[in-house]
Design a protein around this motif. Sequence first.
Motif, short mmCIF file in Angstrom:
data_model
loop_
_atom_site.label_atom_id
_atom_site.label_comp_id
_atom_site.label_asym_id
_atom_site.label_seq_id
_atom_site.Cartn_x
_atom_site.Cartn_y
_atom_site.Cartn_z
N ARG A 96 0.93 -1.35 0.09
CA ARG A 96 0.02 0.08 -0.04
C ARG A 96 1.00 1.12 0.06
O ARG A 96 1.91 1.19 0.61
CB ARG A 96 -0.73 -0.20 1.15
N GLU A 97 0.10 2.21 -0.65
CA GLU A 97 1.04 3.49 -0.81
C GLU A 97 0.37 4.10 0.73
O GLU A 97 -0.26 3.65 1.56
CB GLU A 97 0.43 4.49 -1.76
N ASP A 98 1.09 5.60 1.12
CA ASP A 98 0.80 5.91 2.03
C ASP A 98 -0.71 6.57 2.41
O ASP A 98 -1.04 7.54 1.59
CB ASP A 98 1.81 7.26 2.40
N LEU A 99 -1.47 6.15 3.17
CA LEU A 99 -2.78 6.71 3.13
C LEU A 99 -2.90 6.84 4.69
O LEU A 99 -2.73 6.07 5.79
CB LEU A 99 -3.72 5.37 2.78
N PRO A 100 -3.87 7.64 4.94
CA PRO A 100 -4.11 8.09 6.60
C PRO A 100 -4.87 6.82 7.28
O PRO A 100 -5.09 7.19 8.38
CB PRO A 100 -4.82 9.48 6.39
N TRP A 101 -5.60 6.24 6.70
CA TRP A 101 -6.44 5.13 7.30
C TRP A 101 -5.59 3.91 7.42
O TRP A 101 -6.28 2.85 7.94
CB TRP A 101 -7.59 5.09 6.63
N LEU A 102 -4.56 3.75 7.06
CA LEU A 102 -3.58 2.74 7.12
C LEU A 102 -2.50 3.14 7.96
O LEU A 102 -1.82 4.23 7.58
CB LEU A 102 -3.15 2.25 5.72
N SER A 103 -1.91 2.07 8.63
CA SER A 103 -0.78 2.68 9.50
C SER A 103 0.00 1.26 9.70
O SER A 103 -0.49 0.05 9.49
CB SER A 103 -1.12 3.18 10.89
N PRO A 104 1.40 1.22 9.77
CA PRO A 104 2.06 2.59 9.81
C PRO A 104 2.35 3.12 8.44
O PRO A 104 2.23 2.31 7.51
CB PRO A 104 3.68 2.03 10.62
N PRO A 105 3.13 4.26 8.64
CA PRO A 105 3.39 4.59 7.07
C PRO A 105 4.54 3.99 6.62
O PRO A 105 5.31 3.28 7.33
CB PRO A 105 3.92 6.17 7.33
N PRO A 106 4.33 3.87 5.05
CA PRO A 106 5.40 2.86 4.33
C PRO A 106 6.75 3.29 4.59
O PRO A 106 7.06 4.76 4.40
CB PRO A 106 4.86 2.85 2.99
N GLY A 107 7.54 2.41 4.89
CA GLY A 107 9.11 2.96 4.60
C GLY A 107 9.56 2.72 3.11
O GLY A 107 8.79 2.40 2.31
N LEU A 108 11.00 3.10 3.21
CA LEU A 108 11.85 3.03 1.93
C LEU A 108 11.54 1.79 0.97
O LEU A 108 11.16 1.42 -0.13
CB LEU A 108 13.09 3.46 2.19
N LEU A 109 11.76 0.64 1.98
CA LEU A 109 11.57 -0.82 1.50
C LEU A 109 10.14 -0.96 0.62
O LEU A 109 10.01 -1.61 -0.50
CB LEU A 109 11.86 -1.86 2.13
N ARG A 110 9.05 -0.50 1.33
CA ARG A 110 7.84 -0.86 1.11
C ARG A 110 7.47 0.05 -0.16
O ARG A 110 6.80 -0.41 -1.27
CB ARG A 110 6.75 -0.44 2.15
#
Length: 358
Positions: A297-311
């Motif tokens: 997943r990309e960075d989305l406010p309803w998902l956590s945690p925020p994606p890191g570099l690898l993701r």
Amino acid sequence: MNAVSREARRLRVAALREAYAKELADGTAVFFAERATTCPWCASPRIRGHLRTTDLFQHKPGHFTLDRCEDCGHLFQNPRLNDRGLAFYYRDFYDGLGEEQLGSLFAGRTASYRARAASVEPHLTGRAEWLDVGTGHGHFCHSAAAVLPEVAFDGLDRSDGAELAEAAGRVRRGHRGSFPELAGSLAGSYDVVSMFHYLEHSTAPQRELEAAHTVLRPGGLLVIDVPDPESRFARLLGRWWLPWLQPQHLHLAPVANMRRRLAETGFTVVAEEHGQAHDAVDLLAAVWIALNAVAPREDLPWLSPPPGLLRRALRTAVLLTGVPLLLAATLADRLTARLCAGRLRLTNAYRLIARREA
């Protein structure tokens, strides 16, 4: 997206994350009404499960079921989203985080909008006043005006899009609010009412049709475009078929059902179109939805945690790997639309043009 835009989006997402976490604290069950035990179209109790899926577009939490009536064939979300759920799942799709992307998509569909206007032109007799319901930011009206210069276009939308469309000069006037609630004040004001991919989003399609009857002058035209649940693509592509669009699409009516309901409401159907209403994106959309489901997943406010570099790197790699598939699907869509979509019932939508009886 450049570095500045990426950073701006990251900050917007971070600012929204706490609010989304609070809203999801009680789980997703609070977003649904009670499960219906009868068909909302014909009241038959003979309903069964047809499709179960998740939000494949925003990836917000939740599971969604479409049931099918065994008597009339109507498909509907069951249990349906309540008002709180509709607000939650629509947020940041057409507005907020999604506004720029969706706005660019809608603005780029000029040819499709002009084709819609051209399909209605033979049924017009001259000057007319046209209300586009669910107008968004008024892009259809702006494009259609080039095809129908004698028509004055107004727009109506629940969001502030109608007001923005008026400010941008895309519509003569923008009405904001619920169509059934505004219909009384607009009674007998229009010669044409259009609902392009609007009714499937409505909680009560019958009220919308009655509102159109109220707003139209005798002899006026109602133009409806909706997804065709009888399309063979719906079966072939399963949950990856774009027009299921869960959780937004609440009702999908077969064309025979819609024709009967229009007649009962005081309309006479003067044209039924399938090929002209078809949008040749089924295979392309299915591939993209599947790739997006597989990719991190990309960075989305309803998902956590925020994606890191690898993701983020893995997501980019998956999407780049899928480019050849996307290109092949685009070509297949165009060939199918040109050669056999109508004959094989692969069209994904239908259009009905109906005249209001005197």
